[in-house]
Design a protein around this motif. Structure first.
Motif, PDB file in Angstrom:
ATOM      1  N   UNK A  87      59.158  25.157  47.656  1.00 44.86           N
ATOM      2  CA  UNK A  87      60.619  25.116  47.787  1.00 44.86           C
ATOM      3  C   UNK A  87      61.364  25.302  46.474  1.00 44.86           C
ATOM      4  N   UNK A  88      60.815  24.751  45.402  1.00 41.74           N
ATOM      5  CA  UNK A  88      61.521  24.798  44.129  1.00 41.74           C
ATOM      6  C   UNK A  88      60.923  25.803  43.149  1.00 41.74           C
ATOM      7  N   UNK A  89      60.012  26.661  43.621  1.00 48.41           N
ATOM      8  CA  UNK A  89      59.357  27.572  42.696  1.00 48.41           C
ATOM      9  C   UNK A  89      58.889  28.828  43.429  1.00 48.41           C
ATOM     10  N   UNK A  90      59.831  29.646  43.872  1.00 43.07           N
ATOM     11  CA  UNK A  90      59.520  30.883  44.582  1.00 43.07           C
ATOM     12  C   UNK A  90      59.074  31.948  43.582  1.00 43.07           C
ATOM     13  N   UNK A  91      57.869  32.485  43.808  1.00 42.42           N
ATOM     14  CA  UNK A  91      57.350  33.537  42.945  1.00 42.42           C
ATOM     15  C   UNK A  91      56.695  34.609  43.801  1.00 42.42           C
ATOM     16  N   UNK A  92      56.751  35.845  43.318  1.00 46.28           N
ATOM     17  CA  UNK A  92      56.188  36.986  44.029  1.00 46.28           C
ATOM     18  C   UNK A  92      55.382  37.844  43.063  1.00 46.28           C
ATOM     19  N   UNK A  93      54.269  38.371  43.572  1.00 42.67           N
ATOM     20  CA  UNK A  93      53.446  39.285  42.778  1.00 42.67           C
ATOM     21  C   UNK A  93      52.938  40.424  43.648  1.00 42.67           C
ATOM     22  N   UNK A  94      52.544  41.487  42.991  1.00 43.79           N
ATOM     23  CA  UNK A  94      51.820  42.584  43.628  1.00 43.79           C
ATOM     24  C   UNK A  94      50.397  42.563  43.085  1.00 43.79           C
ATOM     25  N   UNK A  95      49.431  42.626  43.999  1.00 46.43           N
ATOM     26  CA  UNK A  95      48.021  42.602  43.611  1.00 46.43           C
ATOM     27  C   UNK A  95      47.354  43.890  44.072  1.00 46.43           C
ATOM     28  N   UNK A  96      46.681  44.562  43.161  1.00 50.72           N
ATOM     29  CA  UNK A  96      45.922  45.778  43.475  1.00 50.72           C
ATOM     30  C   UNK A  96      44.439  45.454  43.287  1.00 50.72           C
ATOM     31  N   UNK A  97      43.652  45.694  44.328  1.00 51.67           N
ATOM     32  CA  UNK A  97      42.208  45.438  44.295  1.00 51.67           C
ATOM     33  C   UNK A  97      41.502  46.779  44.439  1.00 51.67           C
ATOM     34  N   UNK A  98      40.647  47.099  43.468  1.00 52.72           N
ATOM     35  CA  UNK A  98      39.979  48.394  43.456  1.00 52.72           C
ATOM     36  C   UNK A  98      38.489  48.223  43.179  1.00 52.72           C
ATOM     37  N   UNK A  99      37.712  49.130  43.722  1.00 56.44           N
ATOM     38  CA  UNK A  99      36.293  49.143  43.397  1.00 56.44           C
ATOM     39  C   UNK A  99      36.093  49.894  42.081  1.00 56.44           C
ATOM     40  N   UNK A 100      35.258  49.346  41.219  1.00 54.69           N
ATOM     41  CA  UNK A 100      34.984  50.000  39.945  1.00 54.69           C
ATOM     42  C   UNK A 100      33.498  49.885  39.653  1.00 54.69           C
ATOM     43  N   UNK A 101      32.795  50.985  39.847  1.00 57.82           N
ATOM     44  CA  UNK A 101      31.338  51.018  39.697  1.00 57.82           C
ATOM     45  C   UNK A 101      30.720  49.917  40.557  1.00 57.82           C
ATOM     46  N   UNK A 102      30.009  48.965  39.962  1.00 59.22           N
ATOM     47  CA  UNK A 102      29.336  47.926  40.746  1.00 59.22           C
ATOM     48  C   UNK A 102      30.195  46.687  40.941  1.00 59.22           C
ATOM     49  N   UNK A 110      54.040  41.300  38.221  1.00 58.83           N
ATOM     50  CA  UNK A 110      55.244  40.793  38.873  1.00 58.83           C
ATOM     51  C   UNK A 110      56.002  41.968  39.495  1.00 58.83           C
ATOM     52  N   UNK A 111      57.152  41.675  40.091  1.00 58.54           N
ATOM     53  CA  UNK A 111      57.874  42.724  40.806  1.00 58.54           C
ATOM     54  C   UNK A 111      58.570  43.712  39.884  1.00 58.54           C
ATOM     55  N   UNK A 112      58.543  43.422  38.576  1.00 60.04           N
ATOM     56  CA  UNK A 112      59.050  44.380  37.591  1.00 60.04           C
ATOM     57  C   UNK A 112      57.938  45.269  37.056  1.00 60.04           C
ATOM     58  N   UNK A 113      56.705  45.028  37.526  1.00 58.12           N
ATOM     59  CA  UNK A 113      55.572  45.813  37.082  1.00 58.12           C
ATOM     60  C   UNK A 113      54.913  45.285  35.822  1.00 58.12           C
ATOM     61  N   UNK A 114      55.291  44.087  35.384  1.00 56.41           N
ATOM     62  CA  UNK A 114      54.703  43.504  34.171  1.00 56.41           C
ATOM     63  C   UNK A 114      53.379  42.839  34.522  1.00 56.41           C
ATOM     64  N   UNK A 115      52.271  43.230  33.874  1.00 58.08           N
ATOM     65  CA  UNK A 115      50.965  42.647  34.207  1.00 58.08           C
ATOM     66  C   UNK A 115      50.943  41.135  33.996  1.00 58.08           C
ATOM     67  N   UNK A 116      50.351  40.428  34.949  1.00 60.41           N
ATOM     68  CA  UNK A 116      50.211  38.977  34.872  1.00 60.41           C
ATOM     69  C   UNK A 116      48.752  38.558  34.704  1.00 60.41           C
ATOM     70  N   UNK A 117      47.838  39.305  35.313  1.00 58.72           N
ATOM     71  CA  UNK A 117      46.412  38.976  35.209  1.00 58.72           C
ATOM     72  C   UNK A 117      45.596  40.209  35.573  1.00 58.72           C
ATOM     73  N   UNK A 118      44.513  40.409  34.837  1.00 58.82           N
ATOM     74  CA  UNK A 118      43.578  41.497  35.123  1.00 58.82           C
ATOM     75  C   UNK A 118      42.165  40.958  34.951  1.00 58.82           C
ATOM     76  N   UNK A 119      41.368  41.118  35.982  1.00 59.91           N
ATOM     77  CA  UNK A 119      40.004  40.620  35.950  1.00 59.91           C
ATOM     78  C   UNK A 119      39.078  41.610  36.640  1.00 59.91           C
ATOM     79  N   UNK A 120      37.804  41.593  36.219  1.00 61.57           N
ATOM     80  CA  UNK A 120      36.764  42.335  36.918  1.00 61.57           C
ATOM     81  C   UNK A 120      35.732  41.322  37.407  1.00 61.57           C
ATOM     82  N   UNK A 121      35.277  41.495  38.641  1.00 63.24           N
ATOM     83  CA  UNK A 121      34.210  40.666  39.186  1.00 63.24           C
ATOM     84  C   UNK A 121      32.951  41.516  39.258  1.00 63.24           C
ATOM     85  N   UNK A 122      31.991  41.181  38.395  1.00 66.45           N
ATOM     86  CA  UNK A 122      30.748  41.938  38.303  1.00 66.45           C
ATOM     87  C   UNK A 122      29.586  40.964  38.359  1.00 66.45           C
TER      88      UNK A 122
END
Length: 205
Positions: A87-102, A110-122
């Motif tokens: 209720x007191x902390x509305x936040x929105x993000x866009x998340x893109x999930x892509x396959x990259x090799x293995x 965020x909604x302005x296109x500013x990166x908030x987090x980038x991770x690879x799961x390998x």
């Protein structure tokens, strides 16, 4: 109207971990920062130093978000809209999930296109992607989303403790999911925040 994410500074061991289901998330940078403040002197000091380091490492392992036995067969790439429902902390993000090799690449902005987090799961290991600082909250969220997006016929093999009945899925004491559609669901952390996840189409910001 969406309200763009308001970035906040969270020091090591701050509320990020508490918001992520109450687990303890201590990364290598946190351990190093704490340990560097202790200057061991003599055998007793060295023993105390080693004991603290071992305790921190055990805590970090205990708080690490569960990951599947193997990466599930997801219909990648995916673009998702993530809403933090507080209720007191509305936040929105866009998340893109892509396959990259293995592995799988996760990019959140965020909604302005500013990166908030980038991770690879390998190979069941999170790796930083780019120059953004470690983000335990994002890793916990990504792990929860991977659980939610796992096809039902792959659930038991990847998460032996999980269950699903109809439109509800749960990993007890960790995450609860209620589905409207496979990519449209509410994600709850039992002792933390709730997120609404919906699919996106078209270009990302």
């Amino acid at each position: 109207m969406f309200i763009a994410n308001r970035s906040k500074h969270h020091p090591c061991g701050s509320g990020l971990a508490r918001e992520s289901g109450g687990s303890v998330n201590i990364d290598a940078e946190c351990i190093a920062a704490i340990a560097s403040k202790l200057a061991p002197t003599g055998v007793a000091g060295m023993l105390k130093y080693l004991l603290l380091a071992a305790t921190l490492l055990l805590s970090a392992c205990a708080g690490r978000a569960p990951l599947p036995e193997k990466n599930p067969d997801l219909p990648l790439p995916l673009q998702l809209h993530i809403q933090l429902l507080q209720p007191d902390d509305r936040q929105d993000w866009v998340l893109v999930i892509q396959r990259e090799e293995s592995g799988i690449r996760w990019s959140m902005m965020d909604l302005l296109g500013i990166p908030q987090a980038r991770q690879k799961l390998i190979d069941k290991t999170w790796e930083s992607d780019g120059f953004l600082p470690p983000n335990p909250r994002a890793r916990e969220l990504f792990a929860a989303l991977l659980f939610a997006l796992t096809p039902e016929d792959e659930l038991a093999a990847n998460y032996p403790d999980a269950w699903q009945h109809g439109t509800q899925r749960s990993l007890p004491e960790r995450w609860d999911i209620r589905y409207a559609q496979p990519q449209n669901f509410e994600l709850k952390f039992p002792k933390g925040p709730t997120y609404q996840v919906t699919p996106l189409s078209g270009e990302t910001p």
